[in-house]
Design a protein around this motif. Structure first.
Motif, short mmCIF file in Angstrom:
data_model
loop_
_atom_site.label_atom_id
_atom_site.label_comp_id
_atom_site.label_asym_id
_atom_site.label_seq_id
_atom_site.Cartn_x
_atom_site.Cartn_y
_atom_site.Cartn_z
N LEU A 39 80.16 13.91 37.89
CA LEU A 39 78.85 13.47 38.38
C LEU A 39 78.52 14.05 39.75
O LEU A 39 77.35 14.32 40.03
CB LEU A 39 78.80 11.94 38.48
CG LEU A 39 78.69 11.21 37.16
CD1 LEU A 39 78.87 9.71 37.39
CD2 LEU A 39 77.37 11.51 36.49
N THR A 40 79.54 14.25 40.59
CA THR A 40 79.28 14.73 41.94
C THR A 40 80.47 15.51 42.49
O THR A 40 81.61 15.07 42.34
CB THR A 40 78.96 13.56 42.91
OG1 THR A 40 78.80 14.09 44.24
CG2 THR A 40 80.04 12.51 42.92
N PRO A 41 80.20 16.64 43.13
CA PRO A 41 81.30 17.36 43.79
C PRO A 41 81.84 16.60 44.99
O PRO A 41 82.91 16.91 45.51
CB PRO A 41 80.66 18.69 44.20
CG PRO A 41 79.19 18.47 44.16
CD PRO A 41 78.93 17.34 43.22
N ASP A 42 81.14 15.57 45.43
CA ASP A 42 81.54 14.76 46.58
C ASP A 42 82.24 13.47 46.12
O ASP A 42 82.15 12.44 46.77
CB ASP A 42 80.30 14.43 47.42
CG ASP A 42 80.64 14.06 48.85
OD1 ASP A 42 81.74 14.41 49.32
OD2 ASP A 42 79.80 13.42 49.49
N ALA A 43 82.95 13.54 45.00
CA ALA A 43 83.57 12.35 44.40
C ALA A 43 84.50 11.63 45.36
O ALA A 43 84.51 10.40 45.41
CB ALA A 43 84.34 12.75 43.14
N ARG A 44 85.26 12.37 46.12
CA ARG A 44 86.21 11.75 47.05
C ARG A 44 85.49 10.84 48.05
O ARG A 44 85.89 9.69 48.26
CB ARG A 44 87.00 12.84 47.78
CG ARG A 44 88.04 12.32 48.71
CD ARG A 44 88.78 13.49 49.39
NE ARG A 44 89.97 13.01 50.05
CZ ARG A 44 91.04 13.72 50.24
NH1 ARG A 44 91.09 14.98 49.84
NH2 ARG A 44 92.08 13.21 50.87
N ALA A 45 84.43 11.33 48.65
CA ALA A 45 83.69 10.53 49.63
C ALA A 45 82.95 9.38 48.96
O ALA A 45 82.90 8.27 49.51
CB ALA A 45 82.71 11.42 50.40
N VAL A 46 82.38 9.62 47.80
CA VAL A 46 81.68 8.56 47.06
C VAL A 46 82.66 7.43 46.76
O VAL A 46 82.35 6.25 46.98
CB VAL A 46 81.05 9.11 45.77
CG1 VAL A 46 80.56 7.98 44.86
CG2 VAL A 46 79.90 10.06 46.10
N PHE A 47 83.83 7.78 46.28
CA PHE A 47 84.83 6.77 45.94
C PHE A 47 85.31 6.03 47.19
O PHE A 47 85.42 4.80 47.19
CB PHE A 47 86.03 7.40 45.22
CG PHE A 47 87.06 6.39 44.82
CD1 PHE A 47 86.84 5.57 43.73
CD2 PHE A 47 88.24 6.26 45.53
CE1 PHE A 47 87.79 4.62 43.36
CE2 PHE A 47 89.18 5.31 45.17
CZ PHE A 47 88.96 4.49 44.08
N ALA A 48 85.57 6.76 48.26
CA ALA A 48 86.04 6.12 49.51
C ALA A 48 85.01 5.13 50.04
O ALA A 48 85.37 4.01 50.44
CB ALA A 48 86.36 7.19 50.55
N ARG A 49 83.73 5.52 50.03
CA ARG A 49 82.69 4.59 50.50
C ARG A 49 82.62 3.35 49.62
O ARG A 49 82.51 2.23 50.12
CB ARG A 49 81.33 5.29 50.53
CG ARG A 49 81.13 6.24 51.67
CD ARG A 49 79.68 6.70 51.80
NE ARG A 49 79.14 7.31 50.59
CZ ARG A 49 79.22 8.61 50.31
NH1 ARG A 49 79.79 9.45 51.15
NH2 ARG A 49 78.67 9.08 49.20
N HIS A 50 82.68 3.56 48.33
CA HIS A 50 82.58 2.41 47.41
C HIS A 50 83.81 1.50 47.55
O HIS A 50 83.67 0.27 47.58
CB HIS A 50 82.42 2.88 45.97
CG HIS A 50 82.09 1.77 45.04
ND1 HIS A 50 80.83 1.23 44.94
CD2 HIS A 50 82.87 1.07 44.20
CE1 HIS A 50 80.85 0.24 44.07
NE2 HIS A 50 82.09 0.13 43.60
N LEU A 51 84.98 2.09 47.62
CA LEU A 51 86.19 1.30 47.78
C LEU A 51 86.13 0.47 49.06
O LEU A 51 86.49 -0.72 49.06
CB LEU A 51 87.42 2.21 47.80
CG LEU A 51 88.78 1.54 47.97
CD1 LEU A 51 89.05 0.54 46.85
CD2 LEU A 51 89.88 2.60 48.03
N GLU A 52 85.64 1.05 50.13
CA GLU A 52 85.52 0.31 51.39
C GLU A 52 84.53 -0.84 51.26
O GLU A 52 84.78 -1.94 51.76
CB GLU A 52 85.12 1.26 52.53
CG GLU A 52 84.95 0.57 53.86
CD GLU A 52 86.18 -0.17 54.37
OE1 GLU A 52 86.02 -1.03 55.27
OE2 GLU A 52 87.30 0.08 53.89
N ARG A 53 83.40 -0.61 50.58
CA ARG A 53 82.44 -1.70 50.37
C ARG A 53 83.06 -2.83 49.56
O ARG A 53 82.91 -4.01 49.90
CB ARG A 53 81.18 -1.18 49.65
CG ARG A 53 80.21 -0.47 50.54
CD ARG A 53 78.86 -0.26 49.87
NE ARG A 53 78.92 0.47 48.62
CZ ARG A 53 78.82 1.79 48.51
NH1 ARG A 53 78.66 2.53 49.58
NH2 ARG A 53 78.88 2.37 47.32
#
Length: 111
Positions: free
Chosen positions: A86-100
């Motif tokens: 879905l996104t080449p920025d998966a690592r950052a997307v996941f990190a932000r969501h995990l933190e939320r």
């Protein structure tokens, strides 16, 4: 390579690239099929739990809890690869969501 040496996101990127090279459906169809792969993997977790607890009278104890662990790992890997699709920025997307999720959960007094 030891367990400690495996870099999760590097491995996810390699798996994603390999899958992209094997892709037989492009566009939305390809994405939807990759997302559906998650359902298949979750079903395998359920099958392993049923087998580990001997709940299928026809098969008995056909799986171990180690099998369940492996199937759960397959779910996580598949989900991360789908996220990378879905996104080449998966690592950052996941990190932000995990933190939320972490903040919301811990703020509720759960820990």
């Amino acid at each position: 390579m030891s367990e400690r040496e495996i870099e999760v996101w590097g491995a996810v990127e390699e798996l994603w690239a390999w899958l992209e090279g094997q892709r037989t459906h492009d566009g939305l169809d390809g994405l939807l099929l990759r997302v559906l792969k998650l359902s298949e993997e979750v079903g395998e977790v359920a099958q392993a739990v049923i087998g580990a607890t001997g709940q299928n009278p026809r098969k008995g104890a056909s799986h171990s809890w180690a099998d369940v662990e492996g199937e759960l790992c397959d779910v996580v890997i598949t989900a991360l690869v789908v996220l990378r699709t879905l996104t080449p920025d998966a690592r950052a997307v996941f990190a932000r969501h995990l933190e939320r999720v972490r903040r919301r959960s811990l703020a509720s007094g759960g820990a």
